[in-house]
Design a protein around this motif. Sequence first.
Motif, PDB file in Angstrom:
ATOM      1  N   GLY A   1      -0.934  19.348  14.135  1.00 17.65           N
ATOM      2  CA  GLY A   1      -2.049  18.686  14.802  1.00 17.65           C
ATOM      3  C   GLY A   1      -1.582  17.649  15.805  1.00 17.65           C
ATOM      4  O   GLY A   1      -2.170  17.502  16.883  1.00 17.65           O
ATOM      5  N   ALA A   2      -0.515  16.940  15.484  1.00 19.14           N
ATOM      6  CA  ALA A   2       0.033  15.931  16.396  1.00 19.14           C
ATOM      7  C   ALA A   2       0.491  16.579  17.701  1.00 19.14           C
ATOM      8  O   ALA A   2       0.204  16.063  18.796  1.00 19.14           O
ATOM      9  N   GLU A   3       1.183  17.709  17.595  1.00 16.29           N
ATOM     10  CA  GLU A   3       1.653  18.410  18.793  1.00 16.29           C
ATOM     11  C   GLU A   3       0.476  18.931  19.625  1.00 16.29           C
ATOM     12  O   GLU A   3       0.461  18.819  20.848  1.00 16.29           O
ATOM     13  N   ILE A   4      -0.492  19.498  18.945  1.00 14.85           N
ATOM     14  CA  ILE A   4      -1.660  20.053  19.642  1.00 14.85           C
ATOM     15  C   ILE A   4      -2.419  18.949  20.369  1.00 14.85           C
ATOM     16  O   ILE A   4      -2.808  19.103  21.527  1.00 14.85           O
ATOM     17  N   MET A   5      -2.616  17.803  19.701  1.00 16.01           N
ATOM     18  CA  MET A   5      -3.373  16.708  20.316  1.00 16.01           C
ATOM     19  C   MET A   5      -2.626  16.121  21.506  1.00 16.01           C
ATOM     20  O   MET A   5      -3.251  15.780  22.523  1.00 16.01           O
ATOM     21  N   ALA A   6      -1.328  16.006  21.407  1.00 16.19           N
ATOM     22  CA  ALA A   6      -0.544  15.471  22.529  1.00 16.19           C
ATOM     23  C   ALA A   6      -0.673  16.393  23.744  1.00 16.19           C
ATOM     24  O   ALA A   6      -0.870  15.919  24.871  1.00 16.19           O
ATOM     25  N   GLU A   7      -0.597  17.696  23.525  1.00  9.73           N
ATOM     26  CA  GLU A   7      -0.742  18.658  24.626  1.00  9.73           C
ATOM     27  C   GLU A   7      -2.166  18.638  25.183  1.00  9.73           C
ATOM     28  O   GLU A   7      -2.377  18.668  26.395  1.00  9.73           O
ATOM     29  N   TYR A   8      -3.143  18.557  24.293  1.00  7.43           N
ATOM     30  CA  TYR A   8      -4.544  18.515  24.725  1.00  7.43           C
ATOM     31  C   TYR A   8      -4.805  17.264  25.574  1.00  7.43           C
ATOM     32  O   TYR A   8      -5.488  17.331  26.594  1.00  7.43           O
ATOM     33  N   ALA A   9      -4.249  16.139  25.163  1.00 10.69           N
ATOM     34  CA  ALA A   9      -4.441  14.880  25.913  1.00 10.69           C
ATOM     35  C   ALA A   9      -3.822  14.970  27.303  1.00 10.69           C
ATOM     36  O   ALA A   9      -4.341  14.376  28.248  1.00 10.69           O
ATOM     37  N   ARG A  10      -2.735  15.715  27.439  1.00 10.34           N
ATOM     38  CA  ARG A  10      -2.133  15.904  28.777  1.00 10.34           C
ATOM     39  C   ARG A  10      -3.051  16.732  29.664  1.00 10.34           C
ATOM     40  O   ARG A  10      -3.206  16.458  30.851  1.00 10.34           O
ATOM     41  N   ARG A  11      -3.685  17.768  29.098  1.00 10.16           N
ATOM     42  CA  ARG A  11      -4.559  18.645  29.879  1.00 10.16           C
ATOM     43  C   ARG A  11      -5.940  18.050  30.128  1.00 10.16           C
ATOM     44  O   ARG A  11      -6.531  18.272  31.176  1.00 10.16           O
ATOM     45  N   HIS A  12      -6.479  17.330  29.135  1.00  9.17           N
ATOM     46  CA  HIS A  12      -7.852  16.799  29.207  1.00  9.17           C
ATOM     47  C   HIS A  12      -7.864  15.338  28.741  1.00  9.17           C
ATOM     48  O   HIS A  12      -8.393  15.031  27.661  1.00  9.17           O
ATOM     49  N   PRO A  13      -7.317  14.413  29.522  1.00  5.46           N
ATOM     50  CA  PRO A  13      -7.184  13.021  29.046  1.00  5.46           C
ATOM     51  C   PRO A  13      -8.522  12.342  28.730  1.00  5.46           C
ATOM     52  O   PRO A  13      -8.629  11.640  27.722  1.00  5.46           O
ATOM     53  N   ARG A  14      -9.531  12.535  29.549  1.00  2.00           N
ATOM     54  CA  ARG A  14     -10.817  11.868  29.295  1.00  2.00           C
ATOM     55  C   ARG A  14     -11.484  12.410  28.031  1.00  2.00           C
ATOM     56  O   ARG A  14     -12.009  11.645  27.221  1.00  2.00           O
ATOM     57  N   THR A  15     -11.464  13.725  27.865  1.00  2.00           N
ATOM     58  CA  THR A  15     -12.084  14.323  26.685  1.00  2.00           C
ATOM     59  C   THR A  15     -11.326  13.910  25.425  1.00  2.00           C
ATOM     60  O   THR A  15     -11.945  13.642  24.389  1.00  2.00           O
ATOM     61  N   ALA A  16     -10.007  13.837  25.497  1.00  2.00           N
ATOM     62  CA  ALA A  16      -9.200  13.419  24.346  1.00  2.00           C
ATOM     63  C   ALA A  16      -9.538  11.981  23.956  1.00  2.00           C
ATOM     64  O   ALA A  16      -9.686  11.680  22.760  1.00  2.00           O
ATOM     65  N   ARG A  17      -9.683  11.095  24.934  1.00  2.00           N
ATOM     66  CA  ARG A  17     -10.066   9.710  24.641  1.00  2.00           C
ATOM     67  C   ARG A  17     -11.433   9.656  23.966  1.00  2.00           C
ATOM     68  O   ARG A  17     -11.637   8.912  23.010  1.00  2.00           O
ATOM     69  N   ARG A  18     -12.384  10.468  24.483  1.00  2.00           N
ATOM     70  CA  ARG A  18     -13.737  10.481  23.907  1.00  2.00           C
ATOM     71  C   ARG A  18     -13.735  11.011  22.475  1.00  2.00           C
ATOM     72  O   ARG A  18     -14.434  10.478  21.615  1.00  2.00           O
ATOM     73  N   LEU A  19     -12.973  12.076  22.218  1.00  2.00           N
ATOM     74  CA  LEU A  19     -12.892  12.625  20.865  1.00  2.00           C
ATOM     75  C   LEU A  19     -12.355  11.573  19.902  1.00  2.00           C
ATOM     76  O   LEU A  19     -12.912  11.362  18.820  1.00  2.00           O
TER      77      LEU A  19
END
Length: 173
Positions: free
Chosen positions: A114-132
């Motif tokens: 999950g840590a790896e997935i979230m780090a990659e997701y935050a690179r692709r979608h920084p605003r959505t990752a912050r909101r989640l």
Amino acid sequence: MTDRDTTPRSPRRPSGWRRLAARLPIRLFRIGLGPLFGKRLLLLHHVGRVSGLDRMAVLEVVSYAPADASWTVASGFGQKADWYQNLRRQPKTLIQFGNRPHAVTAHFLTPDEGAEIMAEYARRHPRTARRLCAYMGLSVHGGETSYREAGRAIPFVRLDADLGKPQRGRERA
């Protein structure tokens, strides 16, 4: 980041008009408008663990691997989400991605995955990752390390297509 910052709180479930708005994508999928969501959302069919009835939830696709026919989703309500608990009980189910149904099996990922997935997701979608993270009550400071910590706290599920099986219906036990 303190322990308090990495322990997700259970967000309040929507009610009233917010619940209607949250469930609108289900109706759109059911009338054949799933392709409107592109590769960002899927419709998950699951069986209620208490009622045994068919249930549906629209989930955001965190990552999609077309070559492997697998989709990764996150539980914004944590491990208490009904769909998450239902998949724990019965991991073989059906999803709709666009207008195509896929028989899938749920695999529950480890906190490190999950840590790896979230780090990659935050690179692709920084605003959505912050909101989640904010929605779940997790404090992130914009750095990759804090997103990795958040990813350890968020439950992720990988839905792998059951290749070679019929994609039309779902078998019942």
